[in-house]
Design a protein around this motif. Structure first.
Motif, mmCIF file in Angstrom:
data_model
loop_
_atom_site.group_PDB
_atom_site.id
_atom_site.type_symbol
_atom_site.label_atom_id
_atom_site.label_comp_id
_atom_site.label_asym_id
_atom_site.label_seq_id
_atom_site.Cartn_x
_atom_site.Cartn_y
_atom_site.Cartn_z
ATOM 1 N N PRO A 160 0.814 -1.123 -0.056
ATOM 2 C CA PRO A 160 0.108 0.065 0.020
ATOM 3 C C PRO A 160 0.967 1.381 -0.150
ATOM 4 N N ALA A 161 0.761 2.267 -1.094
ATOM 5 C CA ALA A 161 1.503 3.215 -1.142
ATOM 6 C C ALA A 161 1.105 4.362 -0.025
ATOM 7 N N GLY A 162 1.699 4.835 0.872
ATOM 8 C CA GLY A 162 1.573 5.960 1.678
ATOM 9 C C GLY A 162 0.234 5.693 2.438
ATOM 10 N N SER A 163 -0.078 4.365 2.965
ATOM 11 C CA SER A 163 -1.298 4.089 3.506
ATOM 12 C C SER A 163 -1.271 4.814 5.058
ATOM 13 N N HIS A 164 -2.335 5.104 5.407
ATOM 14 C CA HIS A 164 -2.484 5.445 6.706
ATOM 15 C C HIS A 164 -2.804 4.372 7.718
ATOM 16 N N GLY A 165 -2.539 3.178 7.491
ATOM 17 C CA GLY A 165 -2.545 2.109 8.377
ATOM 18 C C GLY A 165 -4.004 1.952 8.697
ATOM 19 N N VAL A 166 -4.490 1.543 10.115
ATOM 20 C CA VAL A 166 -5.844 1.368 10.218
ATOM 21 C C VAL A 166 -6.702 2.643 10.000
ATOM 22 N N TRP A 167 -5.859 3.647 10.046
ATOM 23 C CA TRP A 167 -7.009 4.995 10.003
ATOM 24 C C TRP A 167 -7.363 5.300 8.753
ATOM 25 N N GLY A 168 -6.890 4.612 7.545
ATOM 26 C CA GLY A 168 -7.032 4.944 6.419
ATOM 27 C C GLY A 168 -8.508 4.286 6.130
ATOM 28 N N LEU A 169 -9.084 4.639 4.799
ATOM 29 C CA LEU A 169 -10.450 3.813 4.641
ATOM 30 C C LEU A 169 -10.236 2.450 4.041
ATOM 31 N N ASP A 170 -9.175 2.246 3.129
ATOM 32 C CA ASP A 170 -8.755 1.128 2.624
ATOM 33 C C ASP A 170 -7.308 1.340 2.299
ATOM 34 N N ASP A 171 -6.326 0.384 2.451
ATOM 35 C CA ASP A 171 -4.984 0.607 2.204
ATOM 36 C C ASP A 171 -4.845 1.041 0.562
ATOM 37 N N TYR A 172 -5.605 0.710 -0.289
ATOM 38 C CA TYR A 172 -5.419 1.078 -1.744
ATOM 39 C C TYR A 172 -6.526 2.032 -2.491
ATOM 40 N N HIS A 173 -7.634 1.802 -2.190
ATOM 41 C CA HIS A 173 -8.687 2.562 -2.779
ATOM 42 C C HIS A 173 -9.459 3.647 -2.084
ATOM 43 N N PHE A 174 -10.049 4.590 -2.937
ATOM 44 C CA PHE A 174 -10.909 5.813 -2.263
ATOM 45 C C PHE A 174 -12.036 5.775 -3.141
ATOM 46 N N LEU A 175 -12.008 5.860 -4.342
ATOM 47 C CA LEU A 175 -13.021 6.164 -5.303
ATOM 48 C C LEU A 175 -14.322 5.211 -5.007
#
Length: 387
Positions: free
Chosen positions: A272-287
């Motif tokens: 995962p590039a620049g992942s927020h770890g558990v605080w992201g939505l998903d390690d890879y995608h947003f759209l």
């Protein structure tokens, strides 16, 4: 409301929290989009960031910072905008990176290019509102050709098996796949570009090849996804994609792109590039979470909290991108959902999909399009102009 019903944990150290005497008791709100939620915010205590610096950009599990939350809550909901078509003379050029600082990011968002790009993403989201993936939609010859290009890239994954290697993440065979992508991209563009636009390949190919991850780092993240969206935006400016094509661009093209990316992620174990770890939505995608929440607006019985029902996920994730996104996260992450995906868990307490969708759009602007580490890779040429 009685004070004891107030479940929202204020971060004790947060400067935004007014003194208790002036605090008005309000229901808890989603920590990202500010919509009311039935679920209390996660407790502020969390693990400190690691003090070593791994070679790859680390995923530091910090909760989203308060400034960012405030920015999302206070931001207006992005509105859709028609894409301005180009007219001759054409000045296609090799696009390049321009963003290096927060000032550059602001300059992009204040520019027509920035407003029209975000407006295009919103228009795609609106085009799929209340529709299932399998619903019939207008598919132009160009749209069908773009889908078949993505099919070709899927076949290549089968032809380039992962290498046996010690490291689990970052399979080196991905580089061979990506090399084939770069070699063939100009020809692939000619499958849907009309003759008078063939010169545009010099400009649109770099967005396309950047849309599937980075071959040297063997990683993928929302910046690459944004470059793919920018490639679609370029095609809209070229009028290869027209407004009546938008439902198919989401339900046929983007869904096929997502299938390809999930396959690349699972077969080659992309970091995962620049992942927020558990605080992201998903390690890879947003759209998919933007488009997917729009699909579910006004759904008769599926609510944001339905993501906790595994039967619903199993039966409907083929029709709804939001549900397939949640199902994918549950498949690849172990442990309780509220622990590995606190943000998605938090959003499931928002009362309806319209609020989820507008929150996601605001969050995309603040958390993706306004972040220098992501946007420093964004490309500018003649179609997306650096003003």
């Amino acid at each position: 409301m009685e004070p004891e019903e107030h479940h929202h944990h204020h971060h004790p150290q947060s400067p935004e929290t007014p003194p208790p005497s002036t605090t008005t008791i309000s229901p808890p709100t989603c920590c990202k989009c500010g919509a009311p939620t039935a679920i209390a915010a996660p407790p502020p205590s969390c693990s400190p960031p690691p003090n070593y610096r791994p070679i790859r950009a680390p995923a530091i599990n910090l909760p989203p910072n308060n400034n960012s939350q405030q920015a999302i809550i206070l931001a207006p909901v992005p509105q859709s905008k028609p894409v301005p078509p180009i007219s001759p003379p054409f000045h296609f050029q090799t696009p390049s990176k321009k963003i290096q600082s927060p000032d550059d990011v602001r300059r992009f968002h204040d520019s027509d290019s920035g407003k029209h790009f975000l407006g295009f993403v919103v228009a795609l989201s609106e085009s799929i509102r209340g529709k299932k993936i399998s619903d019939p939609c207008h598919v132009s010859p160009a749209t069908a050709a773009i889908v078949s290009v993505l099919e070709t890239l899927l076949h290549w994954v089968d032809e380039i098996p992962p290498t046996q290697q010690a490291a689990r993440y970052g399979n080196v065979s991905y580089r061979a796949w990506h090399e084939r992508l770069v070699e063939n991209s100009p020809d692939l563009m000619l499958k849907f570009l009309p003759p008078h636009l063939e010169a545009s390949t010099v400009e649109i190919v770099p967005y396309f090849t950047d849309g599937f991850g980075n071959p040297s780092r063997i990683d993928y993240g929302t910046g690459h996804e944004t470059n793919f969206a920018a490639w679609l935006y370029c095609l809209a400016r070229l009028e290869v994609i027209k407004e009546e094509d938008y439902p198919a661009v989401v339900a046929r093209v983007f869904v096929k792109y997502l299938e390809l990316m999930r396959k690349l992620q699972l077969v080659y174990w992309l970091e995962p590039a620049g992942s927020h770890g558990v605080w992201g939505l998903d390690d890879y995608h947003f759209l998919p979470f933007i488009f997917g929440s729009s699909q579910l607006i006004d759904h008769k019985y599926m609510k944001p909290k339905s993501i906790h029902n595994d039967d619903i996920l199993e039966n409907f994730s083929k029709e709804y991108m939001y549900l397939s996104g949640v199902a994918f996260v549950k498949k690849v992450k172990k442990g309780p959902f509220s622990e590995h995906s606190p943000l998605l868990d938090d959003i499931s307490g928002v009362p309806n999909w319209k609020k989820v969708n507008s929150g996601m759009l605001k969050m995309y602007k603040v958390e993706v399009l306004e972040k220098v580490p992501i946007m420093q890779h964004f490309l500018f040429g003649w179609l997306i102009n650096w003003e």
